[in-house]
Each structure stands twice: as structure tokens, then as C-alpha cells.
Scaffold this active site. Structure first.
Site, PDB file in Angstrom:
ATOM      1  NE  ARG A  76     -11.052 -39.116 -10.518  1.00  0.00           N
ATOM      2  CZ  ARG A  76     -10.850 -37.935  -9.964  1.00  0.00           C
ATOM      3  NH1 ARG A  76     -11.372 -37.657  -8.809  1.00  0.00           N
ATOM      4  NH2 ARG A  76     -10.132 -37.046 -10.592  1.00  0.00           N
ATOM      5  CG  ASN A  87     -12.326 -41.172  -6.470  1.00  0.00           C
ATOM      6  OD1 ASN A  87     -11.369 -41.857  -6.833  1.00  0.00           O
ATOM      7  ND2 ASN A  87     -12.252 -39.869  -6.335  1.00  0.00           N
ATOM      8  CG  HIS A 111      -7.455 -32.747 -12.599  1.00  0.00           C
ATOM      9  ND1 HIS A 111      -6.299 -32.010 -12.477  1.00  0.00           N
ATOM     10  CD2 HIS A 111      -7.613 -33.404 -11.428  1.00  0.00           C
ATOM     11  CE1 HIS A 111      -5.764 -32.221 -11.282  1.00  0.00           C
ATOM     12  NE2 HIS A 111      -6.536 -33.065 -10.629  1.00  0.00           N
ATOM     13  CD  GLU A 162     -13.053 -34.233 -10.041  1.00  0.00           C
ATOM     14  OE1 GLU A 162     -13.157 -33.773  -8.877  1.00  0.00           O
ATOM     15  OE2 GLU A 162     -11.972 -34.605 -10.512  1.00  0.00           O
ATOM     16  NE  ARG A 166       0.051 -35.215  -7.294  1.00  0.00           N
ATOM     17  CZ  ARG A 166      -1.141 -35.287  -7.867  1.00  0.00           C
ATOM     18  NH1 ARG A 166      -1.234 -35.462  -9.169  1.00  0.00           N
ATOM     19  NH2 ARG A 166      -2.251 -35.198  -7.170  1.00  0.00           N
TER      20      ARG A 166
END
Ligand code: ADP
Length: 394
Positions: A92, A8, A180, A378, A240
Site C-alpha cells: 500500500r 502496509n 482511501h 483493502e 483530524r
């Protein structure tokens, strides 16, 4: 021992994990590592299967100037010191564009295609692709698989996929993709064992980490998400803003004289919990603070999650279960309680003791909506995809 490497890669760090492939395709995590401070103060840290430290070393800036160099170093460390040579690498990749609705075995044409989506996710996609290219160059026969954050949401219907903008823009790729997806896919895959009562029904999953979003999952398939074209939309996050009137962006540019890059930097790095509180983007710090601005930011987070729950309930015409996951969702009983109290109208009612102990089922037995805490994974999802594509390809 056969192993799979999961990568990742971000702008200044490369996270990697090693899974061993055991009987009947079972995967077992052996190493979790990270090269961070790339381009500033590079450092390799890794831990083993029982979370014991196995490496912690600093490098000179010149030795690790960029992501490919970090990938090379991590690869050398795995190969030369741990004697690990993975049989495949799973990556990823944030954006699979409109077409990729499942992971892909990578070749040069796939990389070229994915490069075209870089303008849809300029802060992530180029960094995700960088180690793919460097492995393709150094070890072209090593199978690599791209796993997309958008793929799980490609089951959305047209209504969920569109903005009300001219059709040409949708055709160009301006769509409500949702992100996600690997986390939601993992949760959906694990519900039949951890929460069989809701697995085949209408479930809202709240992935609450530094990045945060929610997904409406009906019978295991994503039907709606709070995120859209980019990972800025939806819930407020660490830095964010979440949902924002596009007029605010126009204001920043026209009235404040910001360039696109400056507006982007503000929206990705200075908003959310950090902007609201003026203190921190870290939920733990906000919860520990006595500053009223911290309490306001936490309250705002819970409020927006409750608002978005209403939207997702409408998308599914009801809800049969609610799942908390990721850093905040898995660990903060206080935030879960704050959200649940705003959802009492829906029939959400937590068992205080179960919630305080981070148990799996945390709702009252007579609550109308069962509420679960399910840890996400993940990386394991990526390793599973990588192994299954490898098996199919041989
Ligand atoms: P990401 O993977 O997106 O970087 P994580 O899923 O690790 O993020 O979540 C990070 C967030 O989880 C941070 O805001 C952190 O403060 C929060 N967090 C972790 N543990 C706790 C806790 N015990 N209580 C409250 N928040 C927590």
C-alpha cells in the site's frame, strides 16, 4: 502453494497479510499479522485463516529499531517458521502523484519517482517506501507492486481536481487527489454481486474508520471525493479536523507562534473526535460515554457527513444508492441511523431491524435511496492487483 504478501507500512507499525493463490486466481487469506511498537516496544502478532492466534511475541527495542528491521523480522518469521515464500509482494502506497492511475510493478526508477511524492504525504509515503527499498536490496528479483490510495480518483474531471489557486501550484502537484482509493475500488468491484441494483449507477460510499472520507462513484468510477491534497480534508476523523478554513492554520502560525511541525502535529493528532470531545478518538468510547462533549462530537460527525453528502449528490446530479463501510460504517448502527435521519430529505429511510443486525441492505423497501453496509477489504484489493500485474508480466 503460491502466496502473495501484502504490506502496509506506517511510522511505527508494519501490517502484513498472506494470501494463497488458488484455482482460477482466487485469493484466500491465510495470515494476518502486524509488527507494532517499532522503535519503542516491538511486538509481533499474527492470526491464521480462522482468526486463530499463530504468534504473539515481544522483542527488544534494539532488535527492531525501524521499519526495515521489522520487515526483515516478519519476513524471517514467515520464511523460517511458516515456510512461506511469497511469489510477489503488494504494497500500500499512499501517494501515486498526478500520473499513476493504476498499480505499478516496482523497479528502481519507480521508487525514485515515488520518493518525489514524499513531500506530498510526508507522514506516510517515506514509511510506505521503506520496506520496498529493503526488499529490493535483499531480494531484487522478487516482484513488488505499488498500489496507490490516490489512483482510483485519477478519473476525476478538472473541476474536481483543482483548487482555486494559481495554476503553477496545480502544475506542481497541489491538487485534490482524494484518498482511501483502494477501499473505494474494492467496494466498486464488489457492488455488482452484493448490490447489483446500484452497481452501475450513482453511489455515495462513506468510508468511516479512524480516517474517514466519502466518494461519489458514478458507474463504477470515482468522480468526486471529500478528501483533497492531503488526508486532512473533508470529514472530521478520529484525530483530524476535516474541512477547515485555511485561515485557521495561518492563525496557528501567526498568532499562536506555532512552527509548521507543531501545526501539523495538532492537525493530524489532536483534532477531530478527540479534539472535540476531549475524551477519545475512538467512536466506541464516545458512544458509551455519558459526557455531553462525547455526544456533541458524535452529533458533529453525523452532521458533517450529511453536509458532505449534499456536496456529492450535487457532483453527480443525484444519487441512486448509499454505502457504509470501514470500522464505524460497518459496525455502528447508531451512527448509521443518526446519519440517515439527517438524510431523510433525500429519501433515505432505514429499516431499524436490518440496521441493528448490520445486514447488507438496511433501507426500507420503499425508501428512494437503497442503503447498504459493505465490508471493505483493502488488502484483498492489493493482493488482486499484485496477482494480475504478475500474470501480465509473465
Ligand atoms: P482504521 O483502519 O482507519 O484504523 P477502522 O476502519 O478499523 O480504522 O475503524 C476504526 C474506528 O471504528 C474506531 O473509531 C472504532 O471505534 C470504530 N468502531 C469499530 N467497531 C465499532 C462499533 N461496534 N461501534 C462503533 N464504532 C466502532
Amino acid at each position: 502453494m503460491d502466496t502473495i504478501l501484502v504490506v502496509n507500512a506506517g511510522s511505527s507499525s508494519v501490517k502484513f497479510e498472506i494470501f494463497s493463490v488458488e484455482g482460477e486466481g482466487r485469493l484466500s487469506r491465510q495470515i494476518r499479522g502486524q509488527m507494532d511498537g517499532i522503535g519503542s516496544r516491538p511486538r509481533l502478532r499474527a492470526s491464521g485463516a480462522k482468526c486463530e492466534p499463530v504468534a504473539d511475541r515481544a522483542y527488544l527495542l534494539e532488535a527492531v529499531p525501524d521499519v526495515p528491521a521489522a520487515m526483515d523480522l516478519a519476513g524471517e518469521w514467515l520464511r523460517d517458521e511458516l515456510r512461506i515464500r511469497p511469489i510477489a509482494v503488494g504494497h500500500r502506497v499512499v501517494h501515486g502523484g498526478p500520473d499513476y492511475d493504476q498499480p505499478m510493478l516496482i523497479d528502481r526508477s519507480v521508487v525514485a519517482r515515488l520518493e518525489r511524492f514524499s513531500n506530498l504525504a510526508p507522514l506516510h509515503q517515506p514509511h510506505n517506501l521503506s520496506p520496498i527499498r529493503s526488499i529490493l536490496a535483499s531480494d531484487p528479483t522478487l516482484p513488488q507492486v505499488a498500489c496507490f490510495d490516490t489512483a482510483f480518483h485519477r478519473t476525476h474531471g478538472a473541476l474536481a481536481d483543482h483548487y482555486a489557486i494559481p495554476h503553477q501550484l496545480h502544475a506542481e502537484g497541489v491538487r485534490r487527489y482524494g484518498f482511501h482509493g483502494l477501499s473505494y475500488e474494492y467496494i466498486a468491484s464488489t457492488l455488482p454481486s452484493v448490490a447489483p441494483d446500484i452497481a452501475k449507477r450513482r453511489v455515495i460510499v462513506a468510508h468511516l474508520g479512524s480516517g474517514a472520507s466519502m466518494c461519489a462513484i458514478d458507474q463504477g468510477r470515482s468522480v468526486e471525493s471529500t478528501m483533497g491534497f492531503t488526508a486532512l480534508d473533508g470529514l472530521p476523523m478520529g484525530t483530524r479536523p476535516g474541512q477547515l478554513d485555511p485561515g485557521v492554520v495561518l492563525y496557528l502560525i501567526a498568532e499562536k507562534g506555532m512552527s509548521a511541525a507543531e501545526a501539523q502535529s495538532l492537525l493530524y493528532h489532536e483534532c477531530g473526535l478527540k479534539g472535540l470531545s476531549g475524551i477519545s478518538n475512538d467512536m466506541r468510547e464516545l458512544q458509551d460515554s455519558t459526557d455531553p462533549r462525547a455526544a456533541f462530537a458524535v452529533d458533529y460527525f453525523a452532521y458533517r457527513i450529511a453536509l458532505n453528502t449534499g456536496m456529492l449528490v450535487a457532483a453527480m446530479q443525484g444519487v441512486d444508492g448509499f454505502v457504509f463501510t470501514a470500522g464505524i460504517g460497518e459496525n455502528s448502527a447508531k451512527i448509521r441511523a443518526a446519519i440517515a435521519s439527517r438524510l431523510a430529505w433525500l429519501g433515505v429511510s432505514l429499516d431499524e431491524a436490518a440496521n441493528a443486525e448490520n445486514r447488507s441492505l438496511i433501507s426500507q423497501p420503499d425508501g428512494r435511496v437503497p442503503v447498504y453496509v459493505v465490508p471493505t477489504d483493502e488488502e484483498l484489493m492489493i493482493a488482486r492487483h499484485t496477482l494480475s500485474l504478475l500474470v501480465r508480466a509473465t
